[in-house]
Design an enzyme around this catalytic site. Structure first.
Site, PDB file in Angstrom:
ATOM      1  N   GLY A 151      33.964 -21.671  -3.516  1.00 16.26           N
ATOM      2  CA  GLY A 151      34.541 -20.359  -3.268  1.00 16.26           C
ATOM      3  C   GLY A 151      36.053 -20.282  -3.378  1.00 16.26           C
ATOM      4  O   GLY A 151      36.645 -19.221  -3.203  1.00 16.26           O
ATOM      5  N   LYS A 190      17.876 -26.760  -6.368  1.00 14.06           N
ATOM      6  CA  LYS A 190      19.284 -27.123  -6.184  1.00 14.06           C
ATOM      7  C   LYS A 190      19.422 -27.620  -4.754  1.00 14.06           C
ATOM      8  O   LYS A 190      19.328 -26.846  -3.805  1.00 14.06           O
ATOM      9  CB  LYS A 190      20.204 -25.924  -6.428  1.00 14.06           C
ATOM     10  CG  LYS A 190      21.669 -26.295  -6.179  1.00 14.06           C
ATOM     11  CD  LYS A 190      22.627 -25.132  -6.332  1.00 14.06           C
ATOM     12  CE  LYS A 190      24.004 -25.568  -5.842  1.00 14.06           C
ATOM     13  NZ  LYS A 190      24.960 -24.451  -5.798  1.00 14.06           N
ATOM     14  N   ASN A 222      29.450 -18.629  -9.744  1.00 15.11           N
ATOM     15  CA  ASN A 222      28.948 -17.522  -8.949  1.00 15.11           C
ATOM     16  C   ASN A 222      30.090 -16.606  -8.523  1.00 15.11           C
ATOM     17  O   ASN A 222      30.292 -15.546  -9.099  1.00 15.11           O
ATOM     18  CB  ASN A 222      28.172 -18.040  -7.739  1.00 15.11           C
ATOM     19  CG  ASN A 222      27.448 -16.929  -6.993  1.00 15.11           C
ATOM     20  OD1 ASN A 222      27.717 -15.750  -7.201  1.00 15.11           O
ATOM     21  ND2 ASN A 222      26.521 -17.268  -6.140  1.00 15.11           N
ATOM     22  N   THR A 223      30.873 -17.053  -7.541  1.00 14.85           N
ATOM     23  CA  THR A 223      31.901 -16.203  -6.956  1.00 14.85           C
ATOM     24  C   THR A 223      32.808 -15.547  -8.005  1.00 14.85           C
ATOM     25  O   THR A 223      33.070 -14.343  -7.946  1.00 14.85           O
ATOM     26  CB  THR A 223      32.764 -17.033  -5.982  1.00 14.85           C
ATOM     27  OG1 THR A 223      31.897 -17.739  -5.111  1.00 14.85           O
ATOM     28  CG2 THR A 223      33.680 -16.133  -5.169  1.00 14.85           C
ATOM     29  N   ALA A 240      30.898 -25.260  -8.277  1.00 13.13           N
ATOM     30  CA  ALA A 240      31.872 -24.944  -7.227  1.00 13.13           C
ATOM     31  C   ALA A 240      33.314 -25.116  -7.689  1.00 13.13           C
ATOM     32  O   ALA A 240      33.677 -26.105  -8.305  1.00 13.13           O
ATOM     33  CB  ALA A 240      31.649 -25.774  -5.976  1.00 13.13           C
ATOM     34  N   GLY A 241      34.105 -24.127  -7.369  1.00  5.55           N
ATOM     35  CA  GLY A 241      35.533 -24.200  -7.639  1.00  5.55           C
ATOM     36  C   GLY A 241      35.968 -23.555  -8.938  1.00  5.55           C
ATOM     37  O   GLY A 241      37.148 -23.306  -9.152  1.00  5.55           O
TER      38      GLY A 241
END
Lengths: 258, 378, 65
Positions: A158, A97, A206-207, A184-185
């Site tokens: 995030g 990645k 992830n987050t 992301a997001g």
């Protein structure tokens, strides 16, 4: 659900998981299991002397899971190439990645350096999955440079703000000749489902899972959302905007009857 | 190459899928802003017939969003009818005992001058048969060179070339290439094109890839309506091909054409199917709703009335006052034409009619000098 | 002998990279080593002779997205 194929490898799950921000490796392991994922990202860090901490890798090594080392922390293409070589050595995989963010505040990907690094890394035999801006032209350039996927962001990393780049993601998905992974997001399962309904090939989360009240339950929720969104996409979404009826009067087409 | 993609697509299955489309499939497609090929199949299917008015409304809406109310005007010039092919439906068929002409440089220039007297045409389409030995790439290059002082946008409609030949012609100012696949039905293609270089299906269908590889700015496509009874399948294949090309050669602008054959009055080849005005309108609307940006071009094969109406409903490019025989504007005004022109109005009359419909005919929308390579080569 | 390890100066008795990784008790998998900004493949660790003052970077797997 159709299988996802990236660089010749088949994936039954279209949910990719990041391993950051979990409270413990134990929790992370359970979340990975509950998510059904077959691809997890992993970062690199410099060892500390006398460090006796738990080795995270042993928790995720599994023949059913593709490790995806990231280049987090690098600020330009040159550093990315070095990090990639270290990653290939450490993890025994040429998958990568690619993420290059010189800006430590918003961690936004640097488009020019990302393209440059992709070109080099592909030549060096890496399977490159670049994290990038939701820029359709950039994505075509990355594809032409040999990227195995493109991974445009839905919103700043995030932020959990969902698909702020929706209109651009739609164009990217329409034009792409490689899988499009929204990265992301994505802050809620509904965001992931929406991305999949748009036709994204996969989501990287992830987050939103790691910091949930119950990360394991949330991993399960994302698994279901990604499956639901993809299945809906493959099924063909029903009428949303307006309902059309055959019109009785035909002011525009009456000339055809003359 | 698209021939590889085509191997994976079954003609019969596509036909069945089109015919199986339901009212609900049509409604779903019409409700979407971004349609895929499945949606296209619904819109071109018989199930969409009751929605023609709705489709016209959507087609106009999307067209005006992207193109405003403009119609780009062009004129074709046939510079030779010399042809080694034997397409069963074509007037230039090799065994047709007709006078063959290869215009000289002087004649070509006379044609250009004559065209400029008709109307302020800036978009020129240079057309040939297929005879590379006598009228090949050097001949085309010369015709392009000669055209530069008169026209700002040059396209060609000629036999499929090699990628390097397209690149070479680009250096002579060529901005676009039009090539009709005629049909995507591989087996039947061989029946319509039994001999000559055109009989090679793959060479023709992969010609579009070669244009893309040469980074030709504008690529025009078309299937000849009248060859395949399952014309909806043929147009669907073209829609697929369009999507494929857009994905691979994304810097290029695309146009589609719907050349339609009419029953021949004086014997000769009779079309296998006659597509009605209503059906052609449906195909046009479906294409526009499927792709908001693609240029849709109507030639003078179509009647004045039909063209005038369709100019407000999705068509964005038109020819006018076309002659389809070599030298038709000046040198040989009475020669045998390749196909019959229905709209015989002058360019000025077409312009007037379009303005009456609230459309703005645009004569110039590109200048080859924008292309730095050509510019530098001057 | 003193070498630089991940930016810190350390004293080591190891004369090769293999000996150094043993001295540091590193995990078998998930580690990569670079000397003076060049990655050194594991297969070369045994023969890689360390000299005074070299800059060594050793990384291992970490959690991250």
């Amino acid at each position: 659900m159709e299988k996802l194929v990236i660089a010749g490898r088949e994936f039954s799950s279209r949910l990719f998981l990041g391993t950051g921000k979990f409270n413990s490796n134990e929790l992370m392991t359970q979340a990975i299991k509950a998510s059904g994922t077959e691809m997890v990202t992993v970062a690199m860090k410099r060892i500390e002397l006398g460090d006796k901490e738990d080795d995270m890798l042993q928790h995720i090594i599994n023949p059913g899971i593709q490790l995806l080392p990231n280049t987090s922390g690098v600020r330009n293409a040159e550093e990315a190439v070095f990090a990639a070589q270290m990653a290939r050595e450490a993890f025994g995989t040429n998958w990568l990645k690619l993420e290059i963010h010189p800006d430590p505040r918003y961690l936004l990907p640097d488009s020019t350096e990302t393209l440059k690094a992709t070109e080099q890394l592909v030549k060096m035999g890496f399977v490159v999955l670049p994290y990038c801006q939701a820029d359709p032209t950039l994505c075509k350039h990355l594809e032409e440079a040999g990227a195995a996927t493109v991974m445009p962001l839905g919103a700043p990393i995030g932020t959990n703000r969902g698909l702020q780049t929706r209109d651009f993601l739609r164009i990217i998905i329409e034009q792409a000749g490689v899988p499009v992974v929204v990265d992301a997001g994505i802050g809620a399962p509904s965001h992931a489902a929406e991305a999949m309904e748009l036709g994204a090939s996969a989501c990287l989360v992830n987050t939103a899972i790691a910091v949930a009240g119950d990360p394991v339950a949330m991993a399960r929720a994302f698994r279901q959302a990604v499956e639901a969104g993809r299945t809906a996409y493959e099924a063909g979404l029903g009428v949303q905007a307006e309902s059309f009826v055959a019109e009785a009067s035909s002011p525009l087409t009456s000339f055809l009857d003359e | 190459m698209f021939s590889d993609e085509l191997e994976k697509i079954s003609w019969e299955e596509t036909t069945d899928r089109i015919n199986a489309k339901t009212d609900a499939d049509v409604r779903r497609a019409l409700a979407k802003e971004h349609c895929d090929v499945e949606d296209f199949m619904a819109m071109i299917s018989p199930a969409a017939a009751p929605y023609l008015e709705t489709m016209a409304r959507l087609s106009r809406k999307y067209t005006e969003e992207r193109f405003g109310k403009t119609i780009s005007m062009f004129i074709p010039l046939y510079i030779t009818n010399s042809c080694t092919n034997s397409c069963v439906y074509c007037g230039f068929h090799v065994s047709n005992p007709m006078r063959r002409t290869i215009l000289t440089e002087e004649e070509i220039e006379n044609e250009y001058k004559a065209i400029k007297k008709l109307a302020p045409f800036e978009n020129l389409l240079i057309v040939t048969g297929e005879n590379p030995a006598k009228a090949g790439v050097p001949y085309l290059a010369r015709a392009l060179d000669l055209a530069k002082p008169y026209f700002s946008n040059l396209k060609i409609e000629v036999m499929p070339l090699k990628a390097e030949e397209y690149a070479e012609l680009k250096r002579h100012g060529m901005n676009g290439v039009i090539c009709f696949q005629e049909t995507y039905h591989k087996d039947n293609y061989k029946l319509y094109h039994p001999r000559g270089m055109k009989s090679n299906f793959e060479w023709r269908v992969n010609g579009f890839d070669r244009m893309g590889q040469a980074e030709v700015h504008s690529i025009g496509m078309g299937v000849l309506l009248g060859l395949e009874k399952e014309w909806r399948t043929d147009i669907t294949m073209m829609a697929r091909h369009l999507r494929y090309l857009q994905k691979h050669y994304w810097r290029t602008k695309y146009s589609v054409n719907f050349p339609r054959m009419r029953p021949s009055e004086n014997g000769g080849f009779q079309p296998n199917v006659v597509v009605s005005d209503r059906e052609l309108a449906q195909a046009t609307f479906a294409m526009r709703i499927f792709d908001h940006d693609v240029d849709i071009s109507y030639s003078t094969r179509e009647s004045a009335v039909f063209r005038d109406h369709m100019a407000t409903l999705g068509v964005t490019t038109m020819s006018a006052e076309s002659k389809t025989e070599p030298g038709g504007y000046y040198t040989y005004p009475q020669a045998l034409e390749q196909f019959h022109v229905s709209d015989e109005r002058t360019a000025a009359e077409v312009e007037k009619a379009l303005k009456k419909e609230g459309r703005e005919p645009v004569w110039k929308d590109w200048d080859a000098s924008f292309d730095l390579k050509v510019f530098a080569g001057r | 002998m003193k070498v630089w390890l991940n930016g810190k100066e350390v004293e080591t008795a190891a004369t090769s990279l293999t000996l150094l990784t043993e001295e540091l008790d590193l995990p078998v998998e998930g580690v990569a080593v670079a000397v003076n900004n060049r990655m050194v493949p594991r297969s070369q660790w045994a023969d890689y002779v360390l000299t005074e003052g070299v800059h060594i970077v050793i990384i291992k797997a970490a959690c991250g997205g």
